[in-house]
Each structure stands twice: as C-alpha cells, then as structure tokens.
Design an enzyme around this catalytic site. Structure first.
Site, PDB file in Angstrom:
ATOM      1  CG  MET A 149      10.849 -23.436  17.257  1.00 44.12           C
ATOM      2  SD  MET A 149      10.092 -22.800  15.760  1.00 44.12           S
ATOM      3  CE  MET A 149       9.852 -24.326  14.862  1.00 44.12           C
TER       4      MET A 149
ATOM      5  NE  ARG B 232       3.319 -37.052  33.195  1.00 45.50           N
ATOM      6  CZ  ARG B 232       3.720 -37.906  34.117  1.00 45.50           C
ATOM      7  NH1 ARG B 232       4.701 -37.596  34.929  1.00 45.50           N
ATOM      8  NH2 ARG B 232       3.160 -39.098  34.226  1.00 45.50           N
TER       9      ARG B 232
ATOM     10  CB  ILE C 295       9.725 -16.584  15.681  1.00 38.48           C
ATOM     11  CG1 ILE C 295      10.430 -17.913  15.403  1.00 38.48           C
ATOM     12  CG2 ILE C 295       8.459 -16.439  14.848  1.00 38.48           C
ATOM     13  CD1 ILE C 295       9.690 -19.115  15.992  1.00 38.48           C
ATOM     14  CG  ASP C 296      14.967 -18.290  15.650  1.00 39.36           C
ATOM     15  OD1 ASP C 296      13.908 -18.742  16.135  1.00 39.36           O
ATOM     16  OD2 ASP C 296      15.727 -18.945  14.926  1.00 39.36           O
TER      17      ASP C 296
ATOM     18  NE  ARG D  72      -4.214  -1.949   1.534  1.00 33.35           N
ATOM     19  CZ  ARG D  72      -5.210  -2.325   2.305  1.00 33.35           C
ATOM     20  NH1 ARG D  72      -5.360  -1.774   3.497  1.00 33.35           N
ATOM     21  NH2 ARG D  72      -6.072  -3.230   1.893  1.00 33.35           N
TER      22      ARG D  72
ATOM     23  CB  ALA E 146      10.996 -21.155  33.567  1.00 35.37           C
TER      24      ALA E 146
ATOM     25  NE  ARG F 207       2.749 -20.723  36.317  1.00 30.01           N
ATOM     26  CZ  ARG F 207       4.023 -20.335  36.311  1.00 30.01           C
ATOM     27  NH1 ARG F 207       4.858 -20.815  37.190  1.00 30.01           N
ATOM     28  NH2 ARG F 207       4.426 -19.458  35.427  1.00 30.01           N
TER      29      ARG F 207
ATOM     30  CE  LYS G  47       9.479 -21.268  43.023  1.00 27.58           C
ATOM     31  NZ  LYS G  47       9.695 -20.645  41.744  1.00 27.58           N
TER      32      LYS G  47
HETATM   33  O1  F6P Z   1      12.338 -19.402  11.526  1.00 29.88           O
HETATM   34  C1  F6P Z   1      13.103 -19.675  12.619  1.00 29.88           C
HETATM   35  C2  F6P Z   1      12.800 -21.061  13.124  1.00 29.88           C
HETATM   36  O2  F6P Z   1      11.459 -21.165  13.544  1.00 29.88           O
HETATM   37  C3  F6P Z   1      13.728 -21.532  14.240  1.00 29.88           C
HETATM   38  O3  F6P Z   1      13.323 -21.119  15.510  1.00 29.88           O
HETATM   39  C4  F6P Z   1      13.694 -23.023  14.082  1.00 29.88           C
HETATM   40  O4  F6P Z   1      14.874 -23.586  14.583  1.00 29.88           O
HETATM   41  C5  F6P Z   1      13.587 -23.189  12.590  1.00 29.88           C
HETATM   42  O5  F6P Z   1      12.996 -22.002  12.089  1.00 29.88           O
HETATM   43  C6  F6P Z   1      12.776 -24.360  12.131  1.00 29.88           C
HETATM   44  O6  F6P Z   1      12.889 -24.445  10.757  1.00 29.88           O
HETATM   45  P1  F6P Z   1      11.910 -25.238   9.793  1.00 29.88           P
HETATM   46  O7  F6P Z   1      10.595 -24.552   9.824  1.00 29.88           O
HETATM   47  O8  F6P Z   1      12.552 -25.174   8.461  1.00 29.88           O
HETATM   48  O9  F6P Z   1      11.804 -26.609  10.375  1.00 29.88           O
END
Ligand code: F6P
Length: 323
Positions: free
Chosen positions: A169, A247, A126-127, A25, A186, A154, A213
């Site tokens: 991840m 777990r 996201i990393d 846009r 945590a 939790r 805890k």
């Molecule tokens: O995009 C980043 C990520 O989500 C990482 O956190 C993770 O290790 C990786 O991608 C997973 O990759 P894929 O989706 O190719 O399995």
C-alpha cells in the site's frame, strides 16, 4: 463533569484500539465522562454517541482494526457537514473531541477546529505520511505484515529461481514500500516519490540473476508511476526479449489487518494519554504525534493538506546492500 468524545476515522490501523483504550482510561482517570463516536465523522454528524467506561475498552489492546468502527467521510469538506458536526458536539456538550486518524481525518479535524470545535488529533495511518510526526500508529505493524509476506515469497522464489513483484500500500507515500523493501532485502524498490521505469525494473531484476542470486524481488508501492498492473502488462509484452517471467502478489488490505506489535501498542498508548493531557490543559487544534521519541503536538492547520514523503535517500542504501 466535562465530557470528552473519541472517534477513529479513515483507514483503520493496528494500534488504534490501544489509543482508544488509553484515551478512555486516562480521560476517566482525569475526571472526564467519555463517549465513543461510532464510525468516524459519519457517526459524529449523525449523533451516534455512546458512553464508554474503563471496562468498555478491556481486551482490545491486542486487536487490529478499531472497536469504534471507521469510515472515509467526505462531508466535512462542506459547510453543511461541519455545521451538523458542530451541532452534535454542542448537543452532547462535548468539551474535547479526540480524532484518531490519518491525513484526510486530520484535515477534517483542522476544518472543524477552524469553525470553533475543540479538536485534538492523534496521528494514525499505516502510510506514515503525516506531517508533524516521525511515525504514526499502524505503520510498523503494516511493515511487519508485508515483510512476512516477502520472506515467504523469497522461499519459493529461491527454490524456483523466480522473480517476484510484491505490491504494497501507499498511494502517495512510499514509506511502507521503502521500509519493507530494505528490510526484506528487495532487489528493486519503486515509490510514488521517484519515477522508476519498467525497463529499469527489468534490468535490475535480470542483473540480480547475473550476480548469482537465486531470486529477485521487487517491492512496488501501489502509487508508484508504474504499479503492479502496469508492470505485469510490460513484462507480458516483453516476455521473450526479457527472458524471464514475473509473478505478482498484491498485498492490499492484508497489511492493515495485523495484530498491533509492541511498538504500535506503545505508540497508541502514549499518544492517547498525551491527547488527554492536551484536553485537560484545554489545548485544542493540534495533532499529537511522536517526534524524537517523545509525544509532540503540531497545529492541525499545519498538518492539514500536507503529505510527508518517504526518505528517498535511503533508496541508494537499499540498492548498495542488494548487490
Ligand atoms: O489508510 C491508508 C491506506 O491503507 C492506503 O495505504 C491505501 O492506499 C488506502 O488506505 C486504501 O483505502 P481503502 O481502504 O479506502 O481502500
């Protein structure tokens, strides 16, 4: 009329659609003709382009994933792959290419720019491990998804006095684990940046019960020295001596699929507009990120091949507050 192309590349991230919408846009508003490239660099080398107008990006700002599709394409590491990409950019008379993606994608963008392509990157993973930005598109929504899972775990952990391990991840960077661990309360956090031995994880979990805890939660990054599989094996082998079971929940790709929160929608919007500003000013070879609360650019050559580590000093804070 000048033509601007936009693509998303690498792992999808919530907020990519907000960035696509802002790029399309704002570019149309600044007089560009816009084309979307399907499936990241894969679509680029195969000439999979389609025209995009304002209405084509309607109703997507609230959606996770990417409307353009994405792939992890390794071909730009080869001269041949880059030549195909440059050929398509020339054939479609692209004046600016906007690449929305994370580390691998920005390294690809840097290589293309070094070969003469007019590329502008937008920080999205996201990393949150990109050099040149304080925060990248998708990270805060992914943390919220992890946090919701930790909150749910939790509840059952407390009810049954159990210990849980949640794997999040982050292959090279522990940002997600650190943020989710601190804000999820945590007892243990393990990151790729710090070697944490299974014995010390077991000790911390046990100590949490000793302190009265009713639950104990460990948040482990997938790239930690001992990931959830390794820790499961350890806990299984030493179960009798440790006196408690563990777990395990692996969140995996669930973290990527959330609907973008307010921060990621705004971030995608601001970075998308800033990328178009750069295109208007013919400033190429840079990645747009956020520094000190404002869009800021960093040369792609400085971004490529680097990983920004998580702020491990925050681990001390996490452990103090979990006492
Ligand atoms: O995009 C980043 C990520 O989500 C990482 O956190 C993770 O290790 C990786 O991608 C997973 O990759 P894929 O989706 O190719 O399995």
């Amino acid at each position: 009329m000048q033509r601007l192309a936009v693509l998303t590349s690498g792992g999808d991230a919530p907020g990519m659609n907000a960035a696509i919408r802002a790029v399309v846009r704002s570019a149309v508003g600044r007089g560009f003709e816009v084309v979307g490239v399907r499936d990241g660099y894969n679509g680029l080398v195969n000439g999979d382009f389609r025209p995009m107008g304002r209405r084509d990006v309607g109703g997507i700002i609230h959606l996770g994933g990417t409307q353009l599709g994405t792939t992890r394409y390794e071909g730009l590491k080869t001269v041949q792959g880059r030549e195909s990409a440059l050929r398509e950019l020339r054939a479609h008379e692209i004046a600016a290419l906007v690449v929305i993606g994370g580390n691998g994608s920005q390294s690809g963008a840097a290589a293309l720019h070094a070969d003469g392509a007019p590329v502008i990157g937008i920080a999205s993973t996201i990393d949150n491990d990109l050099y040149g930005t304080d925060i990248s598109i998708g990270a805060t929504t992914a943390i919220d998804v992890a946090l919701q899972a930790i909150d749910h775990l939790r509840v059952t952990a407390s009810s049954m006095k159990r210990a849980f391990l949640v794997e999040v991840m982050g292959r090279k960077c522990g940002y997600l684990a650190l943020m989710a661990g601190i804000t999820g309360g945590a007892e243990v956090i393990a990151l790729p940046e710090v070697d944490t031995e299974p014995a010390s994880i077991a000790e911390e979990l046990y100590a949490a019960y000793q302190r009265g805890k009713s639950h104990a939660i460990a948040v482990i990054a997938e790239g930690a020295k001992y990931n959830s599989d390794a820790l499961m094996r350890y806990f299984h082998e030493h179960r009798e001596r440790l006196g408690f079971e563990l777990r395990v929940t692996k969140l995996g790709h669930i973290q990527r699929g959330g609907s973008p929160g307010v921060f990621d929608r705004m971030l995608g919007t601001l970075l998308g507009v800033a990328a178009v500003d750069a295109a208007v000013e013919r400033r190429y070879g840079l990645m747009i990120g956020m520094r000190d609360g404002k869009p800021a650019s960093t040369p792609l050559s400085e971004v490529a091949g680097k990983t920004r580590p998580a702020e491990t000093r925050l681990l001390d804070l996490a452990y103090q507050l979990a006492l």
